[in-house]
Design an enzyme around this catalytic site. Structure first.
Site, PDB file in Angstrom:
ATOM      1  N   LYS B  74       0.802  -1.228   0.000  1.00  0.00           N
ATOM      2  CA  LYS B  74       0.000   0.000   0.000  1.00  0.00           C
ATOM      3  C   LYS B  74       0.834   1.276   0.000  1.00  0.00           C
ATOM      4  O   LYS B  74       0.306   2.352  -0.270  1.00  0.00           O
ATOM      5  CB  LYS B  74      -0.948  -0.001   1.188  1.00  0.00           C
ATOM      6  CG  LYS B  74      -1.985  -1.098   1.139  1.00  0.00           C
ATOM      7  CD  LYS B  74      -2.904  -0.962  -0.063  1.00  0.00           C
ATOM      8  CE  LYS B  74      -4.129  -1.842   0.104  1.00  0.00           C
ATOM      9  NZ  LYS B  74      -5.116  -1.619  -0.949  1.00  0.00           N
ATOM     10  N   SER B 291      -3.273 -12.438   3.217  1.00  0.00           N
ATOM     11  CA  SER B 291      -3.655 -12.184   1.823  1.00  0.00           C
ATOM     12  C   SER B 291      -2.598 -12.739   0.863  1.00  0.00           C
ATOM     13  O   SER B 291      -2.918 -13.126  -0.266  1.00  0.00           O
ATOM     14  CB  SER B 291      -3.892 -10.694   1.575  1.00  0.00           C
ATOM     15  OG  SER B 291      -2.747  -9.940   1.881  1.00  0.00           O
TER      16      SER B 291
END
Lengths: 97, 333
Positions: B74, B291
């Protein structure tokens, strides 16, 4: 005795398709296991989303009784009494409506 | 065969301002931490591939996004969003960056807010892991908790309300709609993967959260190689524990998401994502997040299909973060 216990259960958004969209439902049960069993009887299919085949809580699911995670209490055998509030929350994840 | 590591080329870092050297750090340049964003390693998982019985003609590669300074992929979109906000004047002059996040984007914003000197306010569901909350606080960000029973959709709706209530106070970054998010991956992640595999990549696998990684990287790679397979991993069920990923059929679908881009959609059970993350730790010594486990599960499914057909493959999947932020969860127990 357990059938007289009335507990408010908070349903997370991704499981509300089982409860007809209800975010809070009233269910009876003297333990967490019994409560989830009764929840599944009222809303078929929801139990498998919360519990493993062996009856333990799925690893990514947290069940709270009055804000306390039952993993730190007695797991699915944690006792519930009249007026308690039970919450079911997935480990934080992407949303669902 | 030992595990291979291919470092990304340093000269093409698009995160660096073009007007100064990449190895900057001089007065007036970007904050130091910005210079560490991107150019993450690509790790060849030969031990893992051998362990699960893949033939040598099938290669599995992991894009190690935890190597970014904020600890996740991110950092890339957050930096692009911040740069655009600063350039357009929407951010700066005391305005607060506001967004909804399941955690990692918030950490990236908080890091950049500290480094560039703007305030950051984040809406996160109260059920986010305690490690994430602690990191946000460490960087000095303000946290607003949304109802944990409403999940990340609830956080998005609350952020929208906050932004609308005080439009002059906030720069609403909106990672789910902000085109700077996929653009960061188009300009950097895609070229890195292309060069690191010398163009041999056959499959690119990424989990869907905002979808920015798959959209941006996927578009770049498809332009280089039209026959590449773009594979989206998403939770198999609406009720899941793959932090950061979205079950698109029941989510507020990000406006940057184009469902025509992926060739293949793979639904991953939370238990499988956990199991693959643990396997990766034990076989390769790579401590990745849940994830990453989901993306690996999808990559392995692709690998097995290719092996069954006797086709060689070079499959790249993205590991968005490491396992450290999940120590308080049941992932590692």
């Amino acid at each position: 005795m357990s059938t007289t216990t009335n507990v408010l259960v908070l349903i997370p958004a991704p499981l509300r398709r089982y409860t007809g969209g209800e975010a809070k439902v009233n269910v009876s049960g003297a333990t967490v296991a019994e409560l989830i069993g009764n929840l599944d009887a009222a809303y078929p299919g929801i139990g498998d989303r919360i519990l493993e085949n062996d009856g333990e809580i799925r690893r990514f699911v947290n069940v709270f009784v009055n804000g306390n995670n039952v993993r730190k209490l007695d797991g699915v055998t944690t006792a519930i009494k009249d007026g308690d509030e039970v919450g079911i929350v997935p480990a934080m994840a992407g949303g669902a409506r | 065969m030992s595990t291979r590591v291919i470092a990304a080329p340093r000269r093409t870092n698009p995160n660096s301002s073009p007007s100064r050297p990449v190895f900057g750090g001089v007065a007036g340049s970007d904050p130091a931490v910005v210079q560490a964003i991107g150019n993450t390693p690509l790790l060849g998982l030969s031990r893992f591939a051998e362990r699960i019985g893949l033939p040598p003609s099938i290669e599995l590669w992991l894009k190690a996004e935890w190597a970014n300074p904020g600890g996740s992929v991110k950092d890339r979109p957050a930096l692009a969003i911040v740069r655009q906000g600063l350039a357009s004047g929407q951010l700066g002059n005391g305005r607060t960056l506001l967004d909804a996040t399941s955690g990692n984007t918030g950490i990236a914003y908080a890091m950049l807010g500290a480094a560039f000197g703007f305030p950051v306010e984040l809406v996160i569901p109260e059920s986010a892991s305690s490690e994430r909350k602690a990191m946000l606080t460490a960087y000095g960000a303000t946290i607003v908790y949304s109802d944990p029973y409403e999940g990340s959709n609830g956080a998005i709706l609350m952020a929208r309300e906050l932004a609308a209530s005080k439009p002059n106070d906030y720069f609403y970054a909106d990672q789910y709609s902000n085109k700077a998010n996929p653009r960061a991956h188009y300009e950097a992640t895609g070229p890195e993967v292309w060069e690191q595999t010398s163009g041999r990549i056959t499959h690119f696998v990424a989990g869907l959260g905002t979808s920015g990684t798959l959209m941006g990287t996927g578009r770049f790679l498809r332009e280089q190689k039209p026959r590449i397979s773009l594979v989206a991993a998403q939770p198999a069920e609406a009720f899941h524990g793959i932090e950061g990923l979205k079950h698109m059929p029941t989510a507020i679908v990000p406006s940057i998401y184009d469902d025509r881009l992926p060739d293949i959609q793979i639904g991953v059970d939370t238990e499988d994502a956990y199991a693959f993350a643990r396997e990766l730790a034990r076989v390769e010594g790579i401590f990745a997040g849940v994830s990453a486990g989901a993306a690996l599960a999808a990559a392995v499914r692709m690998a097995r299909e290719c092996a069954d057909r006797g086709e060689p493959a070079a499959i790249v999947f993205v590991a968005p973060d490491d396992g450290g932020k999940y120590l308080s969860t049941e992932l590692w127990s």
